[in-house]
Structures are given as structure tokens and as C-alpha cells.
Design a protein around this motif. Structure first.
Motif, PDB file in Angstrom:
ATOM      1  N   TYR A 154       0.831  -1.208   0.000  1.00 13.15           N
ATOM      2  CA  TYR A 154       0.000   0.000   0.000  1.00 13.15           C
ATOM      3  C   TYR A 154       0.871   1.265   0.000  1.00 13.15           C
ATOM      4  O   TYR A 154       0.664   2.178  -0.807  1.00 13.15           O
ATOM      5  CB  TYR A 154      -0.918  -0.012   1.236  1.00 13.15           C
ATOM      6  N   GLU A 252      -6.413   6.114   6.881  1.00 13.78           N
ATOM      7  CA  GLU A 252      -7.729   5.497   6.711  1.00 13.78           C
ATOM      8  C   GLU A 252      -7.699   4.485   5.560  1.00 13.78           C
ATOM      9  O   GLU A 252      -8.255   3.389   5.663  1.00 13.78           O
ATOM     10  CB  GLU A 252      -8.795   6.574   6.474  1.00 13.78           C
ATOM     11  N   GLY A 253      -6.997   4.840   4.499  1.00 17.83           N
ATOM     12  CA  GLY A 253      -6.848   3.908   3.375  1.00 17.83           C
ATOM     13  C   GLY A 253      -6.074   2.669   3.772  1.00 17.83           C
ATOM     14  O   GLY A 253      -6.421   1.545   3.368  1.00 17.83           O
ATOM     15  N   ILE A 256      -8.300   0.404   5.923  1.00 17.62           N
ATOM     16  CA  ILE A 256      -9.278  -0.284   5.067  1.00 17.62           C
ATOM     17  C   ILE A 256      -8.633  -1.519   4.432  1.00 17.62           C
ATOM     18  O   ILE A 256      -9.232  -2.597   4.369  1.00 17.62           O
ATOM     19  CB  ILE A 256      -9.835   0.679   3.991  1.00 17.62           C
ATOM     20  N   GLU A 257      -7.386  -1.369   3.970  1.00 15.36           N
ATOM     21  CA  GLU A 257      -6.649  -2.507   3.395  1.00 15.36           C
ATOM     22  C   GLU A 257      -6.437  -3.606   4.438  1.00 15.36           C
ATOM     23  O   GLU A 257      -6.626  -4.789   4.160  1.00 15.36           O
ATOM     24  CB  GLU A 257      -5.285  -2.034   2.877  1.00 15.36           C
ATOM     25  N   PHE A 259      -8.116  -4.191   7.241  1.00 12.28           N
ATOM     26  CA  PHE A 259      -9.365  -4.822   7.672  1.00 12.28           C
ATOM     27  C   PHE A 259      -9.899  -5.792   6.617  1.00 12.28           C
ATOM     28  O   PHE A 259     -10.639  -6.721   6.942  1.00 12.28           O
ATOM     29  CB  PHE A 259     -10.415  -3.766   8.000  1.00 12.28           C
ATOM     30  N   SER A 260      -9.504  -5.582   5.375  1.00 10.62           N
ATOM     31  CA  SER A 260      -9.951  -6.519   4.329  1.00 10.62           C
ATOM     32  C   SER A 260      -9.381  -7.915   4.562  1.00 10.62           C
ATOM     33  O   SER A 260      -9.915  -8.904   4.064  1.00 10.62           O
ATOM     34  CB  SER A 260      -9.540  -6.007   2.941  1.00 10.62           C
ATOM     35  N   LYS A 265     -15.388  -4.658   5.987  1.00 12.13           N
ATOM     36  CA  LYS A 265     -15.348  -3.408   5.237  1.00 12.13           C
ATOM     37  C   LYS A 265     -15.618  -2.246   6.178  1.00 12.13           C
ATOM     38  O   LYS A 265     -16.625  -2.226   6.878  1.00 12.13           O
ATOM     39  CB  LYS A 265     -16.386  -3.426   4.110  1.00 12.13           C
ATOM     40  N   ILE A 266     -14.711  -1.290   6.216  1.00  6.90           N
ATOM     41  CA  ILE A 266     -14.950  -0.064   6.972  1.00  6.90           C
ATOM     42  C   ILE A 266     -14.904   1.111   5.999  1.00  6.90           C
ATOM     43  O   ILE A 266     -14.220   1.060   4.983  1.00  6.90           O
ATOM     44  CB  ILE A 266     -13.936   0.135   8.118  1.00  6.90           C
ATOM     45  N   GLU A 267     -15.654   2.145   6.327  1.00 11.07           N
ATOM     46  CA  GLU A 267     -15.767   3.289   5.440  1.00 11.07           C
ATOM     47  C   GLU A 267     -14.755   4.364   5.813  1.00 11.07           C
ATOM     48  O   GLU A 267     -14.378   4.520   6.974  1.00 11.07           O
ATOM     49  CB  GLU A 267     -17.185   3.877   5.516  1.00 11.07           C
ATOM     50  N   LYS A 268     -14.333   5.134   4.812  1.00 15.80           N
ATOM     51  CA  LYS A 268     -13.439   6.267   5.056  1.00 15.80           C
ATOM     52  C   LYS A 268     -14.171   7.378   5.793  1.00 15.80           C
ATOM     53  O   LYS A 268     -15.360   7.275   6.072  1.00 15.80           O
ATOM     54  CB  LYS A 268     -12.881   6.788   3.733  1.00 15.80           C
TER      55      LYS A 268
END
Length: 563
Positions: A154, A252-253, A256-257, A259-260, A265-268
Motif C-alpha cells: 500500500y 484510513e486507506g 481499510i486494506e 481490515f480486508s 469493510k470499513i468506510e473512510k
């Protein structure tokens, strides 16, 4: 053909495979013997049929014990329909044994290797290599590996370079105690193990690297807790020409990676709270938002330094409330409660403030019948109610499963150290003050705000960072306010101040507690369970018996004498 045990499937039917692993389970049915063979990817059933193999091969099978390390060769076949095991990933097939070799025998184990392990933690740590054979532990290590891989990919895609900074460095005051390493070549002088790569990553910015990251090993000689270790791993990030929004978006990005990896799935656009608001609403700057209860200030309703928390229709016993009162009084707090029953609230506060004032609280707090409001007065009321919010919120069923990240920002730059009668940095001494409060630095330090931010997840601070100071004069001013003289600053940080003379760019970053993140992803209660070889709460490694004494000869070479 070699294959992992857990990967054997119907695609391998008729193939002869070579498998390596440990004996997980043995079953004897006369002329048939069954071996459950385990490796890091799972288990598979091996069948030894006395009528189809050589006598010496069957004799070896009979001599097997649990955790023997073996090599086998055999043919993959379908199980009879009645023998299919849907609980096993490989439960539709089995391997007919042809050859076997015992690579290493196992002695009697100090504890049974099973998922619901009964052994005490200290025994597991002493034989950590056995504890790590458990499926759950190997899944955690795999998750750790995948999280590292995700992080590297990432950040690399975002233009960051992975750069290693020194492990042997200079002792500098950063908050915790340093681990010191004596120099043999320069007797009487010491290296320090880094508490963080803070100064080196800032120098990378001065060097024009622009975007740096490192999976950094860090060391702090401090008291341990469930989520602390003397050596730990952090995702260390720094970038030039950025602001707070850049870091918020970047992290935050990244989360999200990560948690995948657990299919979540979490939102920004995580919620954001100012430090003061977090303290007033939750009694902590690390709020767990899975408990939707908030502290209310009753300054306008009742009196100064009075706060409350309302529990909708809880089931508090009189004994529980008496214990809370006792606990509050030990902290020199006044404790009361209100039982809301129609138009007639029950509380000893009516004797103090009158019935009308207590009744008026109902609208302010938006309470309902059968609710219970705990009211506390005194200097540490917020801290006390913050603890009660978590404890009783979980006990009384207000806890909501899931992950609730948020940002805390707008911290004070400094806090008063009453014991040493001086100002200390709330984060570290390289954090930039906000432009609009910088003028208060010398005369009213308590008014200075920091360009600092923490990322909090489920009550844990999993990362903290700031926009840094990049000007020598501002850095010197801050050093002076926190009691670091010009002479001391030159001795400890002269290289940094010197670097700032040569066009240091504005920059900032963050450090994420990697062990803590893995702990939360894996649903564990302690970071010790997601570190391959952890230390105990006393800072010892039971596996290697370190720290340990060293020979007199070694001390003499280092010029060290023990007293």
C-alpha cells in the motif's frame, strides 16, 4: 511431489504425494492405523493398511507418538461417503501410506498442543516453539505476515520508500527510558536502542526523500501492560509538503486494506473529536465508541465539577451501587444516583438541590422511566466516569460488536509536570505548535495547541503523529520552555538543529502500533499473543532466560563494573 497437508484435495486423487509434518492424532483399528498429520497449512488423514504395506513400515507406524516429526509417501484417495469429515478442510480425501520415515522423535510434552490450551501462560512462553504449533497461533502469525505485506504494498504504491534507520543510536530524552548498549571500542560511552526512528525520519525529509516508511523495531524500558512490550514493531511514516488531511486520508486507506484481511469493510472519513471534547464526553482521549454512552457536564444544572452518565433501563443492584460509591469515595469523589420513576425521581440529591432541579434534569439528559443516572462530583470525576462507562457499559449490555475507529486532534502541546515543576511535551518535543497559538509559548504555555493527532480503535490508541517543527528557532524555543538548555540541546540534538539550517521542508508523519493492530484484527486481548517470542510483564523471556548475567571477562572488555 511434495505438498502441504492442508492443501491436499480431490484434485490430487491418484497422485503419490510426499508430506512432512507432525503427528497430531493417532487411532488404532487393528490392521488399520490412522495418523492425522499436521503442518502449518492444516491437517490430513493418513491410513496405514497392514495388508498393503511392508511389515517394517507398519512397525514404524506402531511406534509413533504424538508430535513425532515424520515424512510419508502415499496415494491420495477418496474417503468412503460415510467417513467424510466436513469439519476438516481435507475431509473428503485421505492418503494411503506407502513409505514412512521418522525424522525426529518427540519426548513427552510439557503440555498438550490443542486449541483450548490448558497450560499457564508462563509455561507456554517457556516452550513457545510448542505453543506456536497450535493452529490458532499459526493463523495469527500468518495474519501478521499478510498485514506486513499489505502495508508494504500500500505505502509503496503511494510513492513511499522503505528506508532502514540505525538500531544503535544516541540516547535522547523522548519520554520513556532508553535501553543502553555499552561500547567496547569507546569505553565509558553508550549507544541507545531507538524508542522510535523519529529523528532519523525527520532527517530523511531534510535529505529530500519526501516519502519514507519503515517497519521499525523500537525499544522502551518501561513498565509493561497487556498492550505493551519492551520491544515492539511500528509502522513508521513521514512525508514532506503535507498537512493533517494527507495523514488522515493515508491512514484510513491503510486501515481499510488491513481490515480486508478479516473480510471486514470499513468506510473512510472516520469520526473526529477534539481532545477536550473526548475528555468531556468519554473521560479519556482513547474512547471506545462501541459503547454509545456519554458523560454529561452538570455545571449549569447542578454545580461546578459535577458530571453524570445515564444508563437506559439497566439492572443495577443496591450492592453494586454501594461498591461504586465506596470506590468513588476512595478517590475523594462525591457519588450519587437518580432512579427515574415517572414524575417522582428517587435520589438523595433532592435534599441538596431540590426536587424541581432534579426533575429538570430529565429533559436535559433525555432520560426515560427505569433509567439510572450516576452523578459524581470532584476533581477526577471525568476519569472515574470514563472507567465506569466502559466497565458497566459492557456488563449491562450496552456494548456493540464491531470496530469503531476515530481521530483525536487539537491536543495541548504541553502539560505541567507537578512532580518536577516543569512543562513536558504531551507527545514529543518535535511536534509543531499551531500557528495561531505559537505566540503563547513562553508566557502562557498551557494555551499552546499542537498539530498532533491520534488514531483510536475500540479504546486503544493504535497510532499517533504530528506535523513537525522544521525551523531551528522554533525548535530552540520549545526546548527552552521544557527545560532543555541551549547547551543540552546542542549536545543531544545538535545534529537536528544543524540540519534545519539547510532548507528543511515542512513535514509530518505518524507511527502505528503494528502489534496492537494485529491484536485487534485477530480478536485477542493481549499483544503477547500476536508476537512470536514475547516478554512477560516482568520484561523477561522465559524461553531464553533473558535478561541474564554475563561473564566478568565481558564486563571488563566493556569497562563496566557492577556494584
Amino acid at each position: 511431489m511434495r505438498k502441504y497437508c492442508g492443501f491436499v484435495s480431490k484434485e490430487d486423487l491418484g497422485k503419490e504425494l510426499t508430506l512432512y509434518g507432525w503427528v497430531d492424532f493417532l487411532r488404532d483399528v487393528g490392521n488399520l492405523k490412522f495418523i492425522i498429520l499436521r503442518d502449518r497449512e492444516g491437517i490430513v488423514q493418513i491410513v496405514a493398511d497392514k495388508g498393503k504395506i511392508k511389515e517394517e513400515v507398519f512397525s514404524i507406524v506402531k511406534s509413533l507418538g504424538l508430535e513425532d516429526c515424520i515424512k510419508i509417501k502415499g496415494e491420495v484417495v477418496l474417503r468412503d461417503e460415510k467417513n467424510i469429515n466436513p469439519k476438516m478442510k481435507t475431509g473428503e480425501v485421505e492418503v494411503l501410506l506407502k513409505e514412512i520415515e521418522i525424522l525426529s522423535k518427540s519426548e513427552t510434552l510439557p503440555f498438550t498442543i490443542e486449541e483450548d490450551v490448558k497450560a499457564q501462560e508462563n509455561l507456554r512462553f517457556q516452550y513457545r516453539y510448542l505453543d506456536l504449533r497450535r493452529k490458532k497461533m499459526q493463523e495469527v502469525l500468518k495474519l501478521r505476515h499478510l498485514a506486513l505485506q499489505k502495508t508494504r504494498n500500500y505505502l509503496s504504491e503511494k510513492g513511499f520508500w522503505e528506508i532502514e534507520t540505525p538500531i544503535l543510536t544516541k540516547s535522547t530524552p523522548e519520554g520513556a527510558r532508553d535501553f543502553l548498549v555499552p561500547s567496547r571500542l569507546q569505553k565509558g560511552k553508550f549507544y541507545a536502542l531507538p524508542q522510535s526512528p523519529q529523528l532519523f525520519k525527520q532527517l530523511c525529509m531534510v535529505a529530500g526523500i519526501d516519502r519514507y516508511f519503515q517497519i521499525a523495531r523500537c525499544f522502551r524500558d518501561e513498565d509493561l501492560r497487556a498492550d505493551r512490550q519492551p520491544e515492539f514493531t511500528q509502522i513508521d511514516i513521514e512525508a514532506s509538503f503535507i498537512n493533517e488531511e494527507f495523514i488522515f486520508d493515508l491512514i484510513e486507506g491503510l486501515l481499510i486494506e488491513l481490515f480486508s484481511l478479516i473480510d471486514l469493510k470499513i468506510e473512510k472519513n472516520f469520526p473526529r473529536l477534539k481532545f477536550k471534547e473526548a475528555m468531556e464526553k468519554y473521560g479519556t482521549d482513547k474512547p471506545d465508541l462501541r459503547i454509545p454512552l456519554e458523560i454529561k457536564n452538570l455545571k449549569e444544572n447542578l454545580s461546578e465539577n459535577t458530571y453524570c452518565i445515564n444508563f437506559p433501563k439497566p439492572n443495577f443492584s443496591r450492592k453494586e451501587l454501594d461498591l461504586l460509591k465506596e470506590r468513588a469515595e476512595k478517590e475523594k469523589l462525591k457519588f450519587s444516583y437518580i432512579k427515574w420513576e415517572g414524575d417522582f425521581p428517587k435520589s438523595n440529591l433532592i435534599n441538596i438541590y431540590g426536587e424541581e432541579k432534579i426533575k429538570n434534569l430529565k429533559n436535559y439528559l433525555n432520560t426515560d422511566n427505569q433509567d439510572l443516572t450516576i452523578v459524581v462530583s470532584g476533581e477526577n470525576s471525568l476519569k472515574f466516569l470514563g472507567e465506569i462507562r466502559i466497565e458497566k457499559g459492557k456488563e449491562k449490555g450496552f456494548f456493540i460488536e464491531g470496530f469503531k475507529p476515530l481521530w483525536i486532534f487539537d491536543f495541548p502541546l504541553l502539560e505541567w509536570n507537578d512532580e518536577e515543576k516543569r512543562w513536558d511535551p504531551c507527545h514529543h518535543p518535535f511536534t509543531s505548535p499551531t500557528e495561531d497559538t505559537l505566540n503563547f509559548l513562553e508566557k502562557e504555555p498551557e494555551k499552546v495547541k499542537a498539530r498532533a493527532y491520534d488514531i483510536v480503535l475500540n479504546g486503544y490508541e493504535i497510532g499517533g503523529g504530528s506535523i513537525r517543527i522544521n525551523k531551528s528557532n522554533v525548535q530552540r524555543r520549545l526546548f527552552n520552555v521544557i527545560g532543555i538548555s541551549e547547551e543540552k540541546a546542542k549536545e543531544k540534538f545538535g545534529f537536528l538543529l544543524e540540519a534545519f539550517k539547510y532548507g528543511a521542508p515542512p513535514h509530518g508523519g505518524i507511527a502505528m502500533g503494528f502489534d496492537r493492530i494485529v491484536m485487534l484484527l485477530a480478536g485477542l486481548q493481549s499483544i503477547r499473543d500476536c508476537i512470536p517470542f514475547p516478554k512477560t510483564t516482568a520484561g523477561t523471556c522465559l524461553l531464553t532466560s533473558s535478561p541474564s548475567e554475563v561473564e566478568e571477562k565481558q564486563l571488563k572488555e566493556l569497562g563496566i563494573k557492577l556494584e
